[in-house]
Design an enzyme around this catalytic site. Sequence first.
Site, PDB file in Angstrom:
ATOM      1  N   ASN A   1      -8.137  -3.914   4.538  1.00  0.00           N
ATOM      2  CA  ASN A   1      -7.379  -4.247   3.318  1.00  0.00           C
ATOM      3  C   ASN A   1      -8.009  -5.435   2.595  1.00  0.00           C
ATOM      4  O   ASN A   1      -7.297  -6.263   2.031  1.00  0.00           O
ATOM      5  CB  ASN A   1      -5.916  -4.544   3.676  1.00  0.00           C
ATOM      6  CG  ASN A   1      -5.022  -4.497   2.452  1.00  0.00           C
ATOM      7  OD1 ASN A   1      -5.225  -3.682   1.549  1.00  0.00           O
ATOM      8  ND2 ASN A   1      -4.047  -5.398   2.392  1.00  0.00           N
TER       9      ASN A   1
ATOM     10  N   LEU B   1     -11.848  -5.295   7.443  1.00  0.00           N
ATOM     11  CA  LEU B   1     -11.927  -5.013   5.995  1.00  0.00           C
ATOM     12  C   LEU B   1     -11.088  -3.799   5.598  1.00  0.00           C
ATOM     13  O   LEU B   1     -11.362  -3.162   4.582  1.00  0.00           O
ATOM     14  CB  LEU B   1     -13.395  -4.850   5.544  1.00  0.00           C
ATOM     15  CG  LEU B   1     -14.316  -6.022   5.910  1.00  0.00           C
ATOM     16  CD1 LEU B   1     -15.748  -5.738   5.443  1.00  0.00           C
ATOM     17  CD2 LEU B   1     -13.823  -7.331   5.307  1.00  0.00           C
TER      18      LEU B   1
ATOM     19  N   LYS C   1       7.023  -7.391  13.157  1.00  0.00           N
ATOM     20  CA  LYS C   1       7.036  -8.864  13.207  1.00  0.00           C
ATOM     21  C   LYS C   1       8.085  -9.360  14.208  1.00  0.00           C
ATOM     22  O   LYS C   1       7.844 -10.269  14.988  1.00  0.00           O
ATOM     23  CB  LYS C   1       7.317  -9.443  11.813  1.00  0.00           C
ATOM     24  CG  LYS C   1       6.198  -9.199  10.828  1.00  0.00           C
ATOM     25  CD  LYS C   1       4.913  -9.902  11.246  1.00  0.00           C
ATOM     26  CE  LYS C   1       3.717  -9.473  10.445  1.00  0.00           C
ATOM     27  NZ  LYS C   1       2.443  -9.961  10.937  1.00  0.00           N
TER      28      LYS C   1
ATOM     29  N   TYR D   1       6.813 -16.729   7.123  1.00  0.00           N
ATOM     30  CA  TYR D   1       6.582 -16.944   5.694  1.00  0.00           C
ATOM     31  C   TYR D   1       7.718 -16.327   4.899  1.00  0.00           C
ATOM     32  O   TYR D   1       8.174 -15.230   5.203  1.00  0.00           O
ATOM     33  CB  TYR D   1       5.300 -16.268   5.202  1.00  0.00           C
ATOM     34  CG  TYR D   1       4.075 -16.416   6.069  1.00  0.00           C
ATOM     35  CD1 TYR D   1       3.862 -17.526   6.883  1.00  0.00           C
ATOM     36  CD2 TYR D   1       3.097 -15.421   6.053  1.00  0.00           C
ATOM     37  CE1 TYR D   1       2.719 -17.630   7.655  1.00  0.00           C
ATOM     38  CE2 TYR D   1       1.945 -15.515   6.823  1.00  0.00           C
ATOM     39  CZ  TYR D   1       1.772 -16.620   7.639  1.00  0.00           C
ATOM     40  OH  TYR D   1       0.651 -16.703   8.401  1.00  0.00           O
ATOM     41  N   PHE D   2       8.087 -16.998   3.818  1.00  0.00           N
ATOM     42  CA  PHE D   2       9.037 -16.405   2.878  1.00  0.00           C
ATOM     43  C   PHE D   2       8.233 -15.546   1.877  1.00  0.00           C
ATOM     44  O   PHE D   2       7.610 -14.591   2.302  1.00  0.00           O
ATOM     45  CB  PHE D   2       9.972 -17.483   2.309  1.00  0.00           C
ATOM     46  CG  PHE D   2      11.070 -17.765   3.326  1.00  0.00           C
ATOM     47  CD1 PHE D   2      10.768 -18.305   4.573  1.00  0.00           C
ATOM     48  CD2 PHE D   2      12.369 -17.349   3.098  1.00  0.00           C
ATOM     49  CE1 PHE D   2      11.753 -18.454   5.569  1.00  0.00           C
ATOM     50  CE2 PHE D   2      13.361 -17.501   4.074  1.00  0.00           C
ATOM     51  CZ  PHE D   2      13.044 -18.051   5.305  1.00  0.00           C
TER      52      PHE D   2
ATOM     53  N   TYR E   1       7.429  -2.039   9.350  1.00  0.00           N
ATOM     54  CA  TYR E   1       6.580  -3.229   9.231  1.00  0.00           C
ATOM     55  C   TYR E   1       7.342  -4.472   9.709  1.00  0.00           C
ATOM     56  O   TYR E   1       6.863  -5.244  10.541  1.00  0.00           O
ATOM     57  CB  TYR E   1       6.107  -3.449   7.776  1.00  0.00           C
ATOM     58  CG  TYR E   1       5.662  -4.879   7.561  1.00  0.00           C
ATOM     59  CD1 TYR E   1       4.464  -5.333   8.112  1.00  0.00           C
ATOM     60  CD2 TYR E   1       6.470  -5.808   6.888  1.00  0.00           C
ATOM     61  CE1 TYR E   1       4.068  -6.662   7.975  1.00  0.00           C
ATOM     62  CE2 TYR E   1       6.092  -7.122   6.757  1.00  0.00           C
ATOM     63  CZ  TYR E   1       4.889  -7.548   7.297  1.00  0.00           C
ATOM     64  OH  TYR E   1       4.512  -8.869   7.183  1.00  0.00           O
TER      65      TYR E   1
ATOM     66  N   PHE F   1      -3.783 -13.439  11.611  1.00  0.00           N
ATOM     67  CA  PHE F   1      -3.221 -12.837  10.397  1.00  0.00           C
ATOM     68  C   PHE F   1      -3.327 -11.315  10.421  1.00  0.00           C
ATOM     69  O   PHE F   1      -2.572 -10.637   9.718  1.00  0.00           O
ATOM     70  CB  PHE F   1      -4.000 -13.304   9.149  1.00  0.00           C
ATOM     71  CG  PHE F   1      -3.823 -14.750   8.798  1.00  0.00           C
ATOM     72  CD1 PHE F   1      -2.676 -15.189   8.167  1.00  0.00           C
ATOM     73  CD2 PHE F   1      -4.818 -15.675   9.077  1.00  0.00           C
ATOM     74  CE1 PHE F   1      -2.510 -16.522   7.817  1.00  0.00           C
ATOM     75  CE2 PHE F   1      -4.668 -17.006   8.733  1.00  0.00           C
ATOM     76  CZ  PHE F   1      -3.514 -17.433   8.099  1.00  0.00           C
TER      77      PHE F   1
ATOM     78  N   ARG G   1      14.822 -15.130  -4.147  1.00  0.00           N
ATOM     79  CA  ARG G   1      13.827 -15.274  -3.074  1.00  0.00           C
ATOM     80  C   ARG G   1      13.231 -16.678  -3.106  1.00  0.00           C
ATOM     81  O   ARG G   1      13.269 -17.366  -4.122  1.00  0.00           O
ATOM     82  CB  ARG G   1      12.669 -14.275  -3.254  1.00  0.00           C
ATOM     83  CG  ARG G   1      13.065 -12.820  -3.096  1.00  0.00           C
ATOM     84  CD  ARG G   1      13.365 -12.466  -1.648  1.00  0.00           C
ATOM     85  NE  ARG G   1      13.740 -11.059  -1.505  1.00  0.00           N
ATOM     86  CZ  ARG G   1      14.990 -10.589  -1.644  1.00  0.00           C
ATOM     87  NH1 ARG G   1      15.985 -11.414  -1.934  1.00  0.00           N
ATOM     88  NH2 ARG G   1      15.243  -9.301  -1.476  1.00  0.00           N
TER      89      ARG G   1
ATOM     90  N   SER H   1       7.303 -13.481   9.586  1.00  0.00           N
ATOM     91  CA  SER H   1       7.848 -13.246   8.249  1.00  0.00           C
ATOM     92  C   SER H   1       9.350 -13.481   8.236  1.00  0.00           C
ATOM     93  O   SER H   1      10.039 -13.239   9.244  1.00  0.00           O
ATOM     94  CB  SER H   1       7.566 -11.780   7.893  1.00  0.00           C
ATOM     95  OG  SER H   1       8.282 -11.404   6.744  1.00  0.00           O
ATOM     96  N   ALA H   2       9.857 -13.884   7.089  1.00  0.00           N
ATOM     97  CA  ALA H   2      11.300 -14.057   6.925  1.00  0.00           C
ATOM     98  C   ALA H   2      12.042 -12.732   7.060  1.00  0.00           C
ATOM     99  O   ALA H   2      13.264 -12.711   7.180  1.00  0.00           O
ATOM    100  CB  ALA H   2      11.584 -14.662   5.554  1.00  0.00           C
TER     101      ALA H   2
ATOM    102  N   ARG I   1      16.435  -1.308  -4.797  1.00  0.00           N
ATOM    103  CA  ARG I   1      15.471  -0.777  -3.819  1.00  0.00           C
ATOM    104  C   ARG I   1      16.119  -0.869  -2.440  1.00  0.00           C
ATOM    105  O   ARG I   1      16.590  -1.952  -2.055  1.00  0.00           O
ATOM    106  CB  ARG I   1      14.196  -1.647  -3.877  1.00  0.00           C
ATOM    107  CG  ARG I   1      13.103  -1.213  -2.935  1.00  0.00           C
ATOM    108  CD  ARG I   1      11.812  -2.003  -3.174  1.00  0.00           C
ATOM    109  NE  ARG I   1      11.925  -3.408  -2.822  1.00  0.00           N
ATOM    110  CZ  ARG I   1      10.921  -4.282  -2.889  1.00  0.00           C
ATOM    111  NH1 ARG I   1       9.728  -3.900  -3.328  1.00  0.00           N
ATOM    112  NH2 ARG I   1      11.095  -5.543  -2.554  1.00  0.00           N
TER     113      ARG I   1
END
Length: 347
Positions: free
Chosen positions: A41, A39, A160, A184-185, A156, A87, A238, A131-132, A302
């Site tokens: 997040n 928990l 991955k 995942y995209f 981060y 996850f 994206r 992740s992509a 960014r």
Amino acid sequence: MNKATASKVIVTGGCGYIGSHTVIELQQSGFDVIVVDDLSNSSAETIDRSVQITGKSPVFVNLDLKDEKACYSFFKEHQEASGVIHFAAHKAVGESVQKPLMYYQNNFFSLINCLSAMHELEMNNFIFSSSATVYGTPETLPITESEQTQRPFSPYGNTKKVAEEILEDFIDSTDKFAAISLRYFNPIGAHDSGLIGELPSGIPNNLMPYITQTAAGVREKLMIFGNDYPTKDGTPIRDYIHVVDLAKAHVVAIQRLLDKKKKKNYEIFNLGTGIGYSVMDVIQTFEEVSGQKLNYEITDRRPGDVPFLFASTDLAKEKLGWVAEKNLSEMISSSWEWERNFRNKNK
Ligand code: NAD
Ligand code: WQD
């Protein structure tokens, strides 16, 4: 001896955004689910909400997977599970730049503790949330799974990339263990019930929750990070994917690992729609589906953002028989519905 039954699946991080949607799809496909989450997040309320949706209660264990002993005891207690969907991780790109060690510690120790426990207990089927971001700045588009991975911009993202490598090395060292990494995209959207959705803590990093929070009056305006990219309107492209489509892909992936005829040692699949939308496309679609003007301003780029990122979906279609079904309007209207429900409840 492993007493595997086909029906129980462990979902680490199952109270989180993608995990909670996956728990529902698993239950609706006949699986019994054991959720483990610290928990950090998320909230255990998600479990109550999923019970409202499916009428079935998952087992819930509140535990930090970084704790090696507690992690092992948890897996031992539930060793009859036929598969694990992992996850649990920290996921905020900006925070990972500020606190890299916290990210490496959580994302690696959790993964390694899960793999070690599974190895010891002869539990052999594992799905990993990738992740992509592992593609960095891709050479060719749409991006296929055979594209060379690159060092991602953020710590981060690097967790991955390196986690995939850890998984591969581990698989090479064993006979029985099998895994699928799902890259995942850009997951957005919420469950049709309006009961679960994305709930970022603090100021959102990602575009969609920033838009819905701005429209709900929680944020003053959206800052668009650059409109001078070499795209049709200058804003980055994206591949946004509905979280329920994503959740369904996990069900198909675990079923593949449980099918002796289909299962392979290690496979990697992109999860996207294959369609790229710009930031301005997303804003325009939001304004259409909500009937509301969005307050926004253009600002500097960014750091780390790439102009184009969208998936080749051929492999997932061919091997998993999975394609994303929901379009951008459906994604955005469900995100907006969730945000409004949440704000109304918490007034
Ligand atoms: P989330 O933060 O909503 O869910 C992650 C869950 O894991 C949370 O409930 C958190 O409390 C839990 N958790 C974190 N560390 C833990 C630990 N040590 N022990 C037990 N539980 C722990 O994130 P999400 O968006 O649902 O993402 C799920 C996974 O998908 C993550 O691995 C993330 O990196 C990956 N991913 C997410 C996106 C995205 O845009 N949301 C994109 C690509 C990949
Ligand atoms: C999308 C577009 C921004 C916010 C990130 C992670 C990636 C994966 C998915 C976990 C970009 C623009 C955004 C804002 C903006 N997560 N934007 N103003 O960066 O594609 O991917 O989430 O694995 O690893 O990097 O998603 O939603 O942050 O940004 O203009 O306030 O929206 O510049 O073009 P991104 P995002």
